[in-house]
Design a protein around this motif. Structure first.
Motif, short mmCIF file in Angstrom:
data_model
loop_
_atom_site.label_atom_id
_atom_site.label_comp_id
_atom_site.label_asym_id
_atom_site.label_seq_id
_atom_site.Cartn_x
_atom_site.Cartn_y
_atom_site.Cartn_z
N UNK A 29 -17.35 11.61 -34.60
CA UNK A 29 -16.16 12.43 -34.79
C UNK A 29 -16.50 13.73 -35.53
N UNK A 30 -17.27 13.58 -36.58
CA UNK A 30 -17.68 14.77 -37.36
C UNK A 30 -18.63 15.65 -36.55
N UNK A 31 -19.47 15.04 -35.71
CA UNK A 31 -20.36 15.82 -34.86
C UNK A 31 -19.56 16.64 -33.85
N UNK A 32 -18.54 16.06 -33.27
CA UNK A 32 -17.69 16.82 -32.33
C UNK A 32 -17.05 18.01 -33.05
N UNK A 33 -16.59 17.79 -34.28
CA UNK A 33 -15.98 18.88 -35.06
C UNK A 33 -17.01 19.98 -35.31
N UNK A 34 -18.22 19.60 -35.71
CA UNK A 34 -19.27 20.58 -35.97
C UNK A 34 -19.61 21.36 -34.70
N UNK A 35 -19.65 20.68 -33.57
CA UNK A 35 -19.98 21.35 -32.31
C UNK A 35 -18.91 22.38 -31.95
N UNK A 36 -17.66 22.12 -32.33
CA UNK A 36 -16.58 23.08 -32.09
C UNK A 36 -16.68 24.25 -33.06
N UNK A 37 -16.99 23.96 -34.32
CA UNK A 37 -17.12 25.01 -35.34
C UNK A 37 -18.32 25.92 -35.10
N UNK A 38 -19.40 25.36 -34.59
CA UNK A 38 -20.64 26.10 -34.36
C UNK A 38 -20.98 26.01 -32.87
N UNK A 39 -20.36 26.87 -32.04
CA UNK A 39 -20.53 26.76 -30.58
C UNK A 39 -21.99 26.84 -30.11
N UNK A 40 -22.83 27.60 -30.79
CA UNK A 40 -24.25 27.68 -30.37
C UNK A 40 -24.93 26.33 -30.56
N UNK A 41 -24.66 25.68 -31.68
CA UNK A 41 -25.19 24.34 -31.92
C UNK A 41 -24.57 23.37 -30.92
N UNK A 42 -23.28 23.50 -30.70
CA UNK A 42 -22.59 22.62 -29.74
C UNK A 42 -23.21 22.70 -28.35
N UNK A 43 -23.56 23.91 -27.93
CA UNK A 43 -24.19 24.08 -26.63
C UNK A 43 -25.55 23.39 -26.59
N UNK A 44 -26.32 23.54 -27.64
CA UNK A 44 -27.64 22.90 -27.71
C UNK A 44 -27.52 21.38 -27.64
N UNK A 45 -26.61 20.82 -28.42
CA UNK A 45 -26.42 19.37 -28.42
C UNK A 45 -25.92 18.91 -27.06
N UNK A 46 -24.96 19.63 -26.49
CA UNK A 46 -24.42 19.27 -25.17
C UNK A 46 -25.49 19.26 -24.09
N UNK A 47 -26.32 20.30 -24.08
CA UNK A 47 -27.39 20.36 -23.07
C UNK A 47 -28.37 19.21 -23.24
N UNK A 48 -28.70 18.89 -24.46
CA UNK A 48 -29.63 17.79 -24.72
C UNK A 48 -29.00 16.44 -24.34
N UNK A 49 -27.71 16.31 -24.63
CA UNK A 49 -27.03 15.07 -24.27
C UNK A 49 -26.94 14.91 -22.75
N UNK A 50 -26.80 16.02 -22.04
CA UNK A 50 -26.77 15.94 -20.58
C UNK A 50 -28.08 15.37 -20.05
N UNK A 51 -29.18 15.74 -20.67
CA UNK A 51 -30.48 15.17 -20.28
C UNK A 51 -30.51 13.66 -20.54
N UNK A 52 -29.93 13.24 -21.65
CA UNK A 52 -29.87 11.81 -21.98
C UNK A 52 -29.03 11.07 -20.93
N UNK A 53 -27.86 11.63 -20.61
CA UNK A 53 -26.97 11.01 -19.63
C UNK A 53 -27.68 10.89 -18.28
N UNK A 54 -28.32 11.96 -17.86
CA UNK A 54 -29.03 11.94 -16.57
C UNK A 54 -30.10 10.85 -16.57
#
Length: 158
Positions: free
Chosen positions: A112-137
């Protein structure tokens, strides 16, 4: 590992080690070191996805439940792996289950706190999202291979 800080543990994990130190410090505030012994069920499908785990040691079985067959393992993950991606998208329920096979040490990050941080810091959010996409794939590919194995060789033990 007990004397290492969460920041140290993050700095050593491939998933985030190359992120700027400022971001690692922010992520470290969301995490805590955890240990789960072999035999621990971390989560089941369709239960609340509350953490992202960055594994430092041990082995975890990722599985899904098949009525009449029980829990079918689709992948094993270990040191250096990421566990959990269902926390990233509504409805925030696990799509698979996971159980510890060999004692696990990890950093558990509050989702929950990670989602909040990703919204507050969009550049970090993009990095985490891209990395998570690799995990999902990777997880989906592992599930695909496991299903092929099960159907091609129906007697394969789970």
């Amino acid at each position: 590992m007990a004397s290492l800080t969460v920041f140290d543990l993050l700095a050593m994990h491939d998933f985030v080690s190359d992120l700027p130190a400022g971001w690692l410090h922010r992520l470290a505030l969301l995490g805590k070191p955890v240990h789960h012994p072999a035999g621990t069920r971390l989560f089941r499908e369709d239960t609340a996805a509350k953490h992202l785990w960055l594994l430092h040691s041990g082995t975890v079985s990722i599985d899904f439940h098949v009525p009449g067959r029980g829990d079918i393992q689709i992948e094993r993950v270990g040191a250096g792996s990421v566990l959990g991606w269902s926390w990233a998208r509504p409805p925030y329920l696990w799509r698979f289950g996971a159980a510890v096979i060999e004692d696990m040490r990890a950093v558990a990050v509050d989702a929950s706190r990670l989602r909040e941080l990703m919204t507050e810091a969009p550049d970090l959010g993009l990095q985490i999202s891209e990395r998570m996409l690799d995990v999902v794939a990777g997880r989906l590919q592992a599930a695909r291979h496991r299903l092929i194995e099960l159907y091609a060789y129906p007697g394969t033990p789970s």
